[in-house]
Design an enzyme around this catalytic site. Structure first.
Site, PDB file in Angstrom:
ATOM      1  N   TYR A 130      36.004  41.416  33.591  1.00  0.00           N
ATOM      2  CA  TYR A 130      35.219  40.807  34.664  1.00  0.00           C
ATOM      3  C   TYR A 130      34.737  41.834  35.705  1.00  0.00           C
ATOM      4  CZ  TYR A 130      33.995  37.838  38.541  1.00  0.00           C
ATOM      5  OH  TYR A 130      33.323  37.258  39.562  1.00  0.00           O
ATOM      6  N   GLU A 132      35.614  28.399  36.794  1.00  0.00           N
ATOM      7  CA  GLU A 132      34.494  28.876  37.614  1.00  0.00           C
ATOM      8  C   GLU A 132      33.336  29.377  36.757  1.00  0.00           C
ATOM      9  OE1 GLU A 132      35.641  30.686  41.163  1.00  0.00           O
ATOM     10  OE2 GLU A 132      34.045  32.173  41.205  1.00  0.00           O
ATOM     11  N   ASP A 148      38.439  30.179  40.264  1.00  0.00           N
ATOM     12  CA  ASP A 148      39.171  31.370  40.703  1.00  0.00           C
ATOM     13  C   ASP A 148      40.099  31.055  41.879  1.00  0.00           C
ATOM     14  OD1 ASP A 148      37.728  32.640  38.795  1.00  0.00           O
ATOM     15  OD2 ASP A 148      36.565  33.916  40.154  1.00  0.00           O
TER      16      ASP A 148
END
Length: 609
Positions: free
Chosen positions: A320, A7, A110
């Site tokens: 993240y 992604e 994801d």
DNA sequence: GCAAGGTC
């Protein structure tokens, strides 16, 4: 050649590392017979109305119901209007080249609805026919990645997930585009009056709270308090009854046996309760909780916090950022002691990091089942170098929260003294006997009550003490405060329902408004549309915002339940239910709302400010 | 000129 598509670049790099592939190319990496490439989130979006022949903004076009949706390259705004994002176009070309060479594609976007959509839109836009398998992992540790590759799933296992994602996307387009044009056209202002499944309920929450606050009529009430003296240490005790009239409260005052009325020891200690209370450490941060904290402590907007955090992420200092999980798995937890040791020399947290080093860590934030696409935000352990003050502030919130989350419970000694002097009066006080996690930031407890005593003297049951003063307290009922960014973000998580319990609120995550990644953007959209404005920390509606609210407030588009209903249907589609019946309902709803707004907008009063 | 979703 097998092509793995992630992604975002960071995930592709992580996977390539596990394979031992290190050759960097423009837009991909390769090695060991594999190629690793990536998207940047959604590269493709549903095409704009004009791509289906709906030119201009015109009542004749409404409702716009494309027979078949088209995909278009993500756009950027330039001085010449909206154009294809050149970076996206380039990356798509790279992906196309790699897909053309591929024998097999491995989908590593994801593990969720949008991740599936990101890949499928690319795949269908490129008219790719190559076979693909799905990597489904919820943590990016080496072990999790290896495990995932041993357990690749057939791509078709996720067809229904794609269906639900595509439905979500089309439905938002249909309702949003049509409602926006219908209202803008019928209101007759030349400005854009946008509406949408998420932004409109959000606006409605802000407006409803504003009106409730503004129209609130405070009611006076009265309470009585006394001051009691124990060997020179004076403390306050409160009669808990709230009276509507002064006269009723005066009766309580008159009964107090204070020293001024000639009673030397008129305060009888009825009971003394002292009990320890454990306060467990807070959970690690997800994006939303960090945005709330940064707004409360530093005054940052949700958007600023996201930008700063993205910066730290790109500098590899934090994990993240756009995560919706406040937990980590056991694999990540295994690395936490080493991580904590890295902060032993930190100017603010060094002492606490040293204290935690080698100690038994709290596992409250450790729960692999509650890790969704990404785990909670943690520092990576890389040493930051000359951060700007704002970035440092956000970094410290992340690092400090990590130390808090794995720390011991805070132990409080809660004391409650009941004093009888005519009526009963209660003195309460909280003393922290073991700070535990609270030692990290060492800040005062925010939910402390006004009348609480900082500390209470040691008194015994049955003692009689002098009452040195008595007073009538005049108070007023207070309205709920206006929303600020912190309280709005919190409210969006539970779609406006007020739930204070942290864990319970967490359980409602999937039925919230918007997603962690989009909430900051929603607030900015409402500001850009001139629907709301920031006044100090508060978010207040403008005249335009209130006018729009007035038109839509009784329609489903202004209600958070719309999202809840959609989510329920989308989940059914994911488990195999018919796509067509939901799509037909959405079309019917689009026709209804468009017709209603074309009518309702005509009566709208826009006061230009 | 417009949605919500993802991310550099």
């Amino acid at each position: 050649m097998k092509v793995i598509i992630a992604e975002k670049p960071s995930v592709a790099r992580e996977i390539a590392k596990v394979f031992g592939a290190t050759t960097k190319k423009d837009g991909y990496m390769e090695g060991k017979g594999y190629t690793f490439t990536w998207a940047f989130g959604h590269l493709l979006q549903l095409a704009a109305p004009q791509e289906y022949g709906f030119y201009g903004w015109n009542v004749q076009n409404l409702p716009m119901l494309p027979l078949k949706f088209k995909l278009a390259i993500r756009k950027v705004k330039t001085k010449d209007g909206m154009v294809d994002d050149p970076g996206v176009r380039k990356q798509l070309d790279i992906i196309k080249g790699l897909f053309d060479e591929a024998t097999e594609i491995i989908v590593a976007t994801d593990a969720g609805r949008e991740g599936e959509l990101i890949f499928r839109y690319i795949y269908y836009y490129l008219k790719c026919k190559k076979p693909f398998k799905r990597l489904w992992i919820s943590s990016q540790t080496d072990e999790a990645i290896k495990d995932g590759f041993r357990n690749l799933k057939p791509g078709s296992d996720y067809d229904t997930l794609f269906n639900s994602a595509h439905c979500r996307s089309q439905s938002d387009w249909l309702v949003g585009m049509n409602a926006t044009q219908a209202l803008s056209l019928s209101a007759g202002t030349r400005s854009v009056l946008s509406l949408g499944r998420v932004q409109t309920p959000t606006l409605a929450m802000i407006c409803a709270r504003y009106l409730e606050n503004k129209n609130f009529v405070p009611e006076p009430f009265y309470q009585v308090s006394i001051m009691v003296d124990k060997d020179g240490q004076v403390f306050r005790a409160l009669n808990e009854e709230k009276f509507k009239t002064k006269e009723e409260a005066q009766l309580i005052i008159d009964e107090v046996r204070d020293t001024a009325s000639g009673v030397p020891d008129g305060g009888h200690i009825l009971s003394v309760e002292a009990k320890p209370r454990k306060e467990p450490p807070p959970l690690l941060h997800d994006l939303s909780s960090l945005q709330q904290e940064a707004n409360k402590k530093k005054g940052f907007t949700a958007d600023q916090t996201l930008t700063l955090l993205q910066n730290l992420y790109e500098s590899k200092l934090v994990t993240y950022p756009r995560t919706g999980s406040r937990y980590i798995g056991d694999d990540v937890f295994a690395g936490v002691p080493v991580l904590i040791d890295k902060f032993k020399d930190h100017p603010e947290f060094g002492k606490q990091a040293t204290a935690l080093s080698g100690a038994k860590l709290s596992k409250r934030s450790v729960n692999a089942k509650k890790v969704t696409d990404h785990h909670a935000i943690l520092p990576t352990g890389e040493i930051p170098y000359q951060l700007s003050p704002d970035r440092q502030a956000i970094y410290d919130l992340v690092a400090g929260r990590m130390l808090e989350a794995f720390h011991q419970d805070c132990i409080k000694e809660i004391t409650k003294i009941t004093v009888q002097s005519g009526s009963n009066f209660i003195a309460s006080g909280t003393v922290i006997s073991n700070a535990g996690w609270r030692a990290v930031f060492n800040e005062p407890d925010e939910d402390k009550k006004e009348e609480e005593n900082a500390s209470l003297p040691k008194v015994k049951q049955g003692e009689n003490l002098p009452v040195t003063d008595k007073s009538l307290l005049e108070k007023q009922t207070k309205p709920k405060p206006m929303y600020n960014e912190a309280s709005l973000l919190k409210a969006l998580e539970t779609a406006g329902k007020e739930i204070d319990d942290e864990e319970l609120r967490y359980a409602m995550k999937d039925s919230g408004l918007g997603t962690p990644a989009t909430r900051a953007a929603i607030i900015e959209t409402l500001i850009k549309r001139d629907y709301i404005l920031r006044e100090k920390k508060n978010l207040l509606p403008t005249a335009t915002g209130l006018a729009v609210y007035d038109v839509v407030k009784d329609h489903r588009i202004a209600q958070a339940e719309l999202t809840g209903n959609w989510e329920k249907r989308l989940e059914e589609i994911r488990s195999g239910a018919s796509v067509e019946s939901f799509q037909e309902e959405i079309k019917a709803y689009t026709r209804d709302i468009t017709r209603e707004l074309l009518k309702a907008g005509k009566g709208m009063m826009i006061v230009k400010t």
